[in-house]
Design a protein around this motif. Structure first.
Motif, PDB file in Angstrom:
ATOM      1  N   ALA A 172       0.852  -1.186   0.000  1.00 15.74           N
ATOM      2  CA  ALA A 172       0.000   0.000   0.000  1.00 15.74           C
ATOM      3  C   ALA A 172       0.893   1.244   0.000  1.00 15.74           C
ATOM      4  CB  ALA A 172      -0.922  -0.003   1.212  1.00 15.74           C
ATOM      5  N   TYR A 173       0.345   2.359  -0.463  1.00 13.09           N
ATOM      6  CA  TYR A 173       1.123   3.580  -0.631  1.00 13.09           C
ATOM      7  C   TYR A 173       0.479   4.725   0.145  1.00 13.09           C
ATOM      8  CZ  TYR A 173       3.228   0.805  -4.302  1.00 13.09           C
ATOM      9  OH  TYR A 173       3.863  -0.195  -4.984  1.00 13.09           O
ATOM     10  N   ASP A 174       1.299   5.671   0.569  1.00 14.96           N
ATOM     11  CA  ASP A 174       0.802   6.775   1.384  1.00 14.96           C
ATOM     12  C   ASP A 174      -0.148   7.682   0.617  1.00 14.96           C
ATOM     13  OD1 ASP A 174       2.259   5.938   3.586  1.00 14.96           O
ATOM     14  OD2 ASP A 174       3.994   7.184   3.092  1.00 14.96           O
ATOM     15  N   ARG A 204      -6.945   2.633  -4.957  1.00 12.03           N
ATOM     16  CA  ARG A 204      -7.942   3.411  -4.207  1.00 12.03           C
ATOM     17  C   ARG A 204      -7.571   3.382  -2.726  1.00 12.03           C
ATOM     18  NH1 ARG A 204     -13.258  -0.564  -4.657  1.00 12.03           N
ATOM     19  NH2 ARG A 204     -12.324  -2.396  -3.652  1.00 12.03           N
ATOM     20  N   PRO A 205      -8.032   4.388  -1.956  1.00 10.66           N
ATOM     21  CA  PRO A 205      -7.661   4.431  -0.537  1.00 10.66           C
ATOM     22  C   PRO A 205      -8.433   3.395   0.275  1.00 10.66           C
ATOM     23  CG  PRO A 205      -9.100   6.271  -1.089  1.00 10.66           C
ATOM     24  CD  PRO A 205      -8.796   5.571  -2.380  1.00 10.66           C
ATOM     25  N   TRP A 211      -3.261   3.978  -0.034  1.00 13.45           N
ATOM     26  CA  TRP A 211      -3.730   3.609  -1.366  1.00 13.45           C
ATOM     27  C   TRP A 211      -3.321   2.186  -1.696  1.00 13.45           C
ATOM     28  CZ3 TRP A 211      -6.617   6.609  -4.829  1.00 13.45           C
ATOM     29  CH2 TRP A 211      -6.957   7.886  -4.340  1.00 13.45           C
ATOM     30  N   GLU A 212      -4.328   1.349  -2.013  1.00 10.53           N
ATOM     31  CA  GLU A 212      -4.112  -0.060  -2.326  1.00 10.53           C
ATOM     32  C   GLU A 212      -4.342  -0.317  -3.808  1.00 10.53           C
ATOM     33  OE1 GLU A 212      -6.881  -2.100   0.187  1.00 10.53           O
ATOM     34  OE2 GLU A 212      -5.421  -2.277   1.829  1.00 10.53           O
ATOM     35  N   ILE A 213      -3.496  -1.164  -4.380  1.00  7.47           N
ATOM     36  CA  ILE A 213      -3.643  -1.554  -5.779  1.00  7.47           C
ATOM     37  C   ILE A 213      -4.960  -2.308  -5.954  1.00  7.47           C
ATOM     38  CG2 ILE A 213      -2.582  -2.824  -7.685  1.00  7.47           C
ATOM     39  CD1 ILE A 213      -1.024  -0.358  -6.545  1.00  7.47           C
ATOM     40  N   LEU A 214      -5.671  -2.022  -7.043  1.00  7.75           N
ATOM     41  CA  LEU A 214      -6.945  -2.684  -7.322  1.00  7.75           C
ATOM     42  C   LEU A 214      -6.711  -4.030  -7.991  1.00  7.75           C
ATOM     43  CD1 LEU A 214      -9.025   0.419  -8.459  1.00  7.75           C
ATOM     44  CD2 LEU A 214      -9.355  -0.929  -6.381  1.00  7.75           C
ATOM     45  N   GLY A 215      -6.082  -4.906  -7.247  1.00 10.08           N
ATOM     46  CA  GLY A 215      -5.834  -6.263  -7.702  1.00 10.08           C
ATOM     47  C   GLY A 215      -5.878  -7.197  -6.514  1.00 10.08           C
TER      48      GLY A 215
END
Length: 307
Positions: A172-174, A204-205, A211-215
């Motif tokens: 996940a990303y900040d 998406r957050p 922010w998480e990858i939509l996978g």
């Protein structure tokens, strides 16, 4: 930030047990086949926006263009948790997607990477449903031998346990800037403005604001089934549509498999497709539709427009 020249509209349609998220450009025209764009592994339908924008006005205005998020990617989420995915599910999903948008009429199909593999398989399973097919770096997999089956099944079982322990979670990303940097790190040719735009469709957050990858991480679990080259070649031989197999000038296949599978072997497999030609996009890597969208769009448009 990148501004799409041809904004899409989005809808959800019911396919099997889930609501499929689909992007649409243009409207269905009598006598003009829809163009279906199938994305690759850990990607989303929005990935094709740059190519759609690069199509000529005459081509884009005259047909409906359809880009779904495959199950477990983007906004096509499953109704219940899943611990692995099977390639055959994509074939059944695509079949029902075509029912919805094309009825019994043939379509033009473009697939990238995993989506290219699905497209090639589907065109052999349902040859009458495909008018023309463009495969963007859908190389298939290295050949396997039956003797590998015991270890493969054991690996599949072990990886499901790893998934359950959270060991396959995606990073996940900040913020969105972090997601964009991740995209640019993976693809050195991706411009900042395009990365910024893609990031908002690729992630998406979560509840914590990261922010998480939509996978779905379950996509990382290896297939229990070996890749059987003889089955792939039988599917290739059953394709009746003309096929354009496009690869990038960078040898991504060689970089991935490091001697286990080569472009020469891939081209040998393509000889089993009854009507197939090849093309190379220069100054491009595996994400060639991001690197050189104009060149990719011209190849697709020219091939599909042939009489």
């Amino acid at each position: 930030m990148y501004q799409p020249l041809r904004p899409c509209r989005c809808e959800f349609i019911r396919i099997r047990t889930l609501n499929y998220h689909v992007r649409l450009w243009g409207d269905a025209q009598p006598g003009t086949p829809p163009l279906v764009l199938a994305h690759g592994w850990m990607d989303v339908g929005a990935s094709y926006q740059f190519v759609v924008d690069a199509f000529s006005a005459a081509f884009a205005t005259g047909r409906q263009i359809i880009a779904p998020d495959w199950r477990g990617f983007g906004l096509s989420t499953l109704p219940a948790p899943c611990d692995h995915y099977q390639m055959a599910d994509y074939l059944a999903d695509l079949d029902q997607l075509l029912d919805h948008y094309a009825g019994g009429a043939p379509v033009d199909l473009v697939g990238h990477s995993m989506g290219g593999n699905v497209a090639m398989m589907y065109a052999g399973v349902r040859p009458a449903r495909i008018r023309r097919l463009v495969n963007l770096e859908g190389f298939g997999m290295p050949a396997t031998q039956p003797a590998q089956a015991p270890k493969r099944y054991a690996q599949w079982i072990d990886e499901i346990r790893q998934l359950e322990r959270g060991e396959m979670a995606l990073k996940a990303y900040d913020d969105l800037a972090g997601v964009a940097q991740r995209l640019m790190k993976t693809n050195r040719r991706l411009a900042q403005n395009k990365a910024d735009w893609l990031a908002g469709h690729w992630a998406r957050p979560n509840a914590q604001g990261r922010w998480e990858i939509l996978g779905d991480p379950a996509h990382k679990v290896i297939s229990a089934q070996l890749f059987r080259v003889d089955e792939a070649l039988a599917l290739y031989a059953a394709i009746t549509a003309p096929v354009l197999a496009v690869q990038a000038s960078d040898d991504s296949l060689g970089m991935w498999w490091k001697g286990k599978y080569s472009l020469d072997e891939y081209h040998q497999r393509l000889t089993h497709v009854p009507n197939c030609r090849t093309a190379v996009v220069q100054d491009a890597g595996h994400m060639l539709h991001h690197d050189q969208p104009q060149a990719v769009a011209e190849l697709i448009e020219g091939f599909l427009s042939e009489v």
